[in-house]
Design a protein around this motif. Structure first.
Motif, mmCIF file in Angstrom:
data_model
loop_
_atom_site.group_PDB
_atom_site.id
_atom_site.type_symbol
_atom_site.label_atom_id
_atom_site.label_comp_id
_atom_site.label_asym_id
_atom_site.label_seq_id
_atom_site.Cartn_x
_atom_site.Cartn_y
_atom_site.Cartn_z
ATOM 1 N N VAL A 57 -27.447 -7.668 -10.592
ATOM 2 C CA VAL A 57 -26.572 -6.798 -9.800
ATOM 3 C C VAL A 57 -26.608 -5.391 -10.388
ATOM 4 C CG1 VAL A 57 -24.247 -6.469 -8.903
ATOM 5 C CG2 VAL A 57 -25.076 -8.777 -9.400
ATOM 6 N N PRO A 58 -26.792 -4.367 -9.567
ATOM 7 C CA PRO A 58 -26.834 -2.988 -10.091
ATOM 8 C C PRO A 58 -25.548 -2.620 -10.829
ATOM 9 C CG PRO A 58 -27.625 -3.055 -7.822
ATOM 10 C CD PRO A 58 -27.039 -4.412 -8.110
ATOM 11 N N ALA A 59 -25.715 -1.902 -11.928
ATOM 12 C CA ALA A 59 -24.558 -1.512 -12.735
ATOM 13 C C ALA A 59 -23.584 -0.657 -11.927
ATOM 14 C CB ALA A 59 -25.029 -0.752 -13.974
ATOM 15 N N ALA A 60 -24.118 0.216 -11.079
ATOM 16 C CA ALA A 60 -23.246 1.079 -10.281
ATOM 17 C C ALA A 60 -22.389 0.261 -9.324
ATOM 18 C CB ALA A 60 -24.089 2.089 -9.495
ATOM 19 N N GLN A 61 -22.939 -0.813 -8.796
ATOM 20 C CA GLN A 61 -22.167 -1.681 -7.897
ATOM 21 C C GLN A 61 -21.055 -2.391 -8.652
ATOM 22 O OE1 GLN A 61 -24.462 -4.573 -5.627
ATOM 23 N NE2 GLN A 61 -22.680 -5.937 -5.450
ATOM 24 N N LEU A 62 -21.376 -2.900 -9.848
ATOM 25 C CA LEU A 62 -20.369 -3.581 -10.657
ATOM 26 C C LEU A 62 -19.233 -2.625 -11.029
ATOM 27 C CD1 LEU A 62 -22.738 -5.597 -13.013
ATOM 28 C CD2 LEU A 62 -21.234 -6.568 -11.253
ATOM 29 N N TRP A 63 -19.592 -1.406 -11.399
ATOM 30 C CA TRP A 63 -18.585 -0.410 -11.758
ATOM 31 C C TRP A 63 -17.683 -0.106 -10.579
ATOM 32 C CZ3 TRP A 63 -15.466 1.873 -14.825
ATOM 33 C CH2 TRP A 63 -14.973 3.162 -14.585
ATOM 34 N N GLN A 64 -18.262 0.123 -9.402
ATOM 35 C CA GLN A 64 -17.449 0.460 -8.236
ATOM 36 C C GLN A 64 -16.539 -0.698 -7.845
ATOM 37 O OE1 GLN A 64 -17.184 3.587 -6.749
ATOM 38 N NE2 GLN A 64 -15.369 2.499 -5.990
ATOM 39 N N ASP A 68 -12.442 -0.557 -7.746
ATOM 40 C CA ASP A 68 -11.672 -0.974 -6.572
ATOM 41 C C ASP A 68 -10.677 -2.082 -6.926
ATOM 42 O OD1 ASP A 68 -13.109 0.843 -5.086
ATOM 43 O OD2 ASP A 68 -14.502 -0.642 -4.262
ATOM 44 N N LEU A 69 -11.094 -3.010 -7.760
ATOM 45 C CA LEU A 69 -10.211 -4.104 -8.159
ATOM 46 C C LEU A 69 -9.044 -3.586 -8.995
ATOM 47 C CD1 LEU A 69 -12.919 -6.777 -9.033
ATOM 48 C CD2 LEU A 69 -11.135 -7.056 -7.296
ATOM 49 N N MET A 70 -9.320 -2.645 -9.896
ATOM 50 C CA MET A 70 -8.251 -2.065 -10.713
ATOM 51 C C MET A 70 -7.264 -1.302 -9.838
ATOM 52 S SD MET A 70 -8.183 -2.680 -13.991
ATOM 53 C CE MET A 70 -7.378 -1.286 -14.773
ATOM 54 N N ALA A 71 -7.779 -0.524 -8.900
ATOM 55 C CA ALA A 71 -6.906 0.255 -8.023
ATOM 56 C C ALA A 71 -6.010 -0.650 -7.202
ATOM 57 C CB ALA A 71 -7.745 1.143 -7.111
ATOM 58 N N ALA A 72 -6.534 -1.804 -6.806
ATOM 59 C CA ALA A 72 -5.748 -2.737 -5.996
ATOM 60 C C ALA A 72 -4.719 -3.489 -6.828
ATOM 61 C CB ALA A 72 -6.674 -3.732 -5.304
ATOM 62 N N ALA A 73 -5.018 -3.687 -8.120
ATOM 63 C CA ALA A 73 -4.156 -4.534 -8.955
ATOM 64 C C ALA A 73 -3.117 -3.761 -9.760
ATOM 65 C CB ALA A 73 -5.021 -5.362 -9.915
ATOM 66 N N ASP A 103 -13.039 8.780 -11.820
ATOM 67 C CA ASP A 103 -12.941 8.007 -10.579
ATOM 68 C C ASP A 103 -11.939 6.864 -10.697
ATOM 69 O OD1 ASP A 103 -14.673 6.819 -12.376
ATOM 70 O OD2 ASP A 103 -16.299 6.489 -10.935
ATOM 71 N N ILE A 104 -11.937 6.169 -11.826
ATOM 72 C CA ILE A 104 -11.019 5.036 -11.941
ATOM 73 C C ILE A 104 -9.579 5.508 -12.136
ATOM 74 C CG2 ILE A 104 -11.263 4.682 -14.448
ATOM 75 C CD1 ILE A 104 -11.228 1.636 -13.780
ATOM 76 N N GLN A 105 -9.376 6.586 -12.884
ATOM 77 C CA GLN A 105 -8.005 7.049 -13.099
ATOM 78 C C GLN A 105 -7.392 7.568 -11.799
ATOM 79 O OE1 GLN A 105 -7.772 5.327 -15.689
ATOM 80 N NE2 GLN A 105 -6.537 6.761 -16.887
ATOM 81 N N ARG A 106 -8.182 8.282 -11.013
ATOM 82 C CA ARG A 106 -7.654 8.773 -9.737
ATOM 83 C C ARG A 106 -7.430 7.630 -8.748
ATOM 84 N NH1 ARG A 106 -10.841 13.051 -11.527
ATOM 85 N NH2 ARG A 106 -9.624 14.975 -11.724
ATOM 86 N N ALA A 107 -8.283 6.617 -8.818
ATOM 87 C CA ALA A 107 -8.078 5.449 -7.954
ATOM 88 C C ALA A 107 -6.777 4.747 -8.309
ATOM 89 C CB ALA A 107 -9.255 4.486 -8.073
ATOM 90 N N LYS A 108 -6.467 4.672 -9.597
ATOM 91 C CA LYS A 108 -5.217 4.040 -10.020
ATOM 92 C C LYS A 108 -3.999 4.880 -9.611
ATOM 93 C CE LYS A 108 -6.680 3.245 -14.306
ATOM 94 N NZ LYS A 108 -6.705 2.804 -15.721
ATOM 95 N N LEU A 109 -4.130 6.189 -9.710
ATOM 96 C CA LEU A 109 -3.038 7.054 -9.267
ATOM 97 C C LEU A 109 -2.760 6.863 -7.784
ATOM 98 C CD1 LEU A 109 -3.950 10.320 -11.196
ATOM 99 C CD2 LEU A 109 -1.797 9.077 -11.420
ATOM 100 N N ALA A 110 -3.827 6.773 -6.993
ATOM 101 C CA ALA A 110 -3.657 6.577 -5.557
ATOM 102 C C ALA A 110 -3.099 5.195 -5.253
ATOM 103 C CB ALA A 110 -4.990 6.775 -4.840
ATOM 104 N N GLY A 111 -3.605 4.183 -5.956
ATOM 105 C CA GLY A 111 -3.194 2.813 -5.693
ATOM 106 C C GLY A 111 -1.741 2.530 -6.018
ATOM 107 N N THR A 112 -1.214 3.237 -7.000
ATOM 108 C CA THR A 112 0.174 3.022 -7.417
ATOM 109 C C THR A 112 1.170 3.868 -6.629
ATOM 110 O OG1 THR A 112 -0.094 4.699 -9.121
ATOM 111 C CG2 THR A 112 -0.415 2.402 -9.793
#
Length: 208
Positions: A57-64, A68-73, A103-112
């Motif tokens: 599995v491509p590393a970029a896919q795993l990261w994305q 997404d999972l962190m932002a949702a959880a 990208d992950i920190q902003r996703a978490k800010l949006a998700g919360t």
């Protein structure tokens, strides 16, 4: 942000479990993820994961997928969101200065829901520097439309990064108790057990 406004730990466990389930990853891979990403994660970690375990599995896919999972959880308690809203109503400018990939920190800010309650965000991945580097605090102030010279407060759970960095930036500080306090670090102006207590302190400062 992590450990202060948002509960990263429970989200982290859920995200790793979800990623491993989706790709039928082995218990050894799951343990590697839980160990290697315990404090923070970025895209390069997933390149290491792919290379270490020879994944297809491509590393970029795993990261994305992980982002997404962190932002949702990830979660922020309603009373914290309410407290931040009250601070803004009282005239406070609120900024987030956080270590991590942008990208992950902003996703978490949006998700919360935190993203709608802050005036500016500075993420260490934006500049490839980390708290307590003064430049990250300066960026945070700029993105909030203010200057460190105006003064202010830093609230956080990391003694060196948040409180030490806040001191260097000329800010007053509130430490969210939990991590060991290093020898030689000047004390915070206030120590609390919950971020809502810090919000109460700041709200009381409004009327002083």
């Amino acid at each position: 942000m992590d450990g202060t406004l948002a509960d990263r730990q429970s989200a982290f466990s859920d995200a790793v479990t979800g990623l491993c389930r989706t790709h039928t990853l082995t218990p050894a891979i799951k343990q590697w993820l839980l160990t290697e990403l315990a404090d923070r994660a970025n895209a390069a970690d997933f390149t290491r994961l792919r290379d270490t375990f020879d994944l297809t599995v491509p590393a970029a896919q795993l990261w994305q997928e992980y982002v997404d999972l962190m932002a949702a959880a990830v979660t922020c308690r309603p009373e914290v969101l309410d407290g931040l809203a009250r601070l803004r109503t009282a005239g406070w400018t609120i900024g987030v200065i956080t270590n991590g990939a942008g990208d992950i920190q902003r996703a978490k800010l949006a998700g919360t829901g935190l993203a709608t309650l802050v005036d500016g965000v500075a993420v260490s991945g934006d500049l490839e520097i980390r708290k307590p580097d003064l430049r990250l605090f300066e960026l945070g102030a700029t993105r909030c439309g203010v200057s460190l010279a105006d003064g202010g407060w830093m609230v956080g759970d990391n003694p060196a990064g948040d409180i030490g960095g806040g001191h260097q930036a000329g800010l007053r500080t509130i430490w969210l108790r939990g991590r060991p306090w290093p020898d030689g670090l000047p004390a915070a102006h206030h120590v609390v057990d919950d971020v809502t207590d810090a919000i109460t302190i700041l709200l009381n400062k409004t009327s002083e």
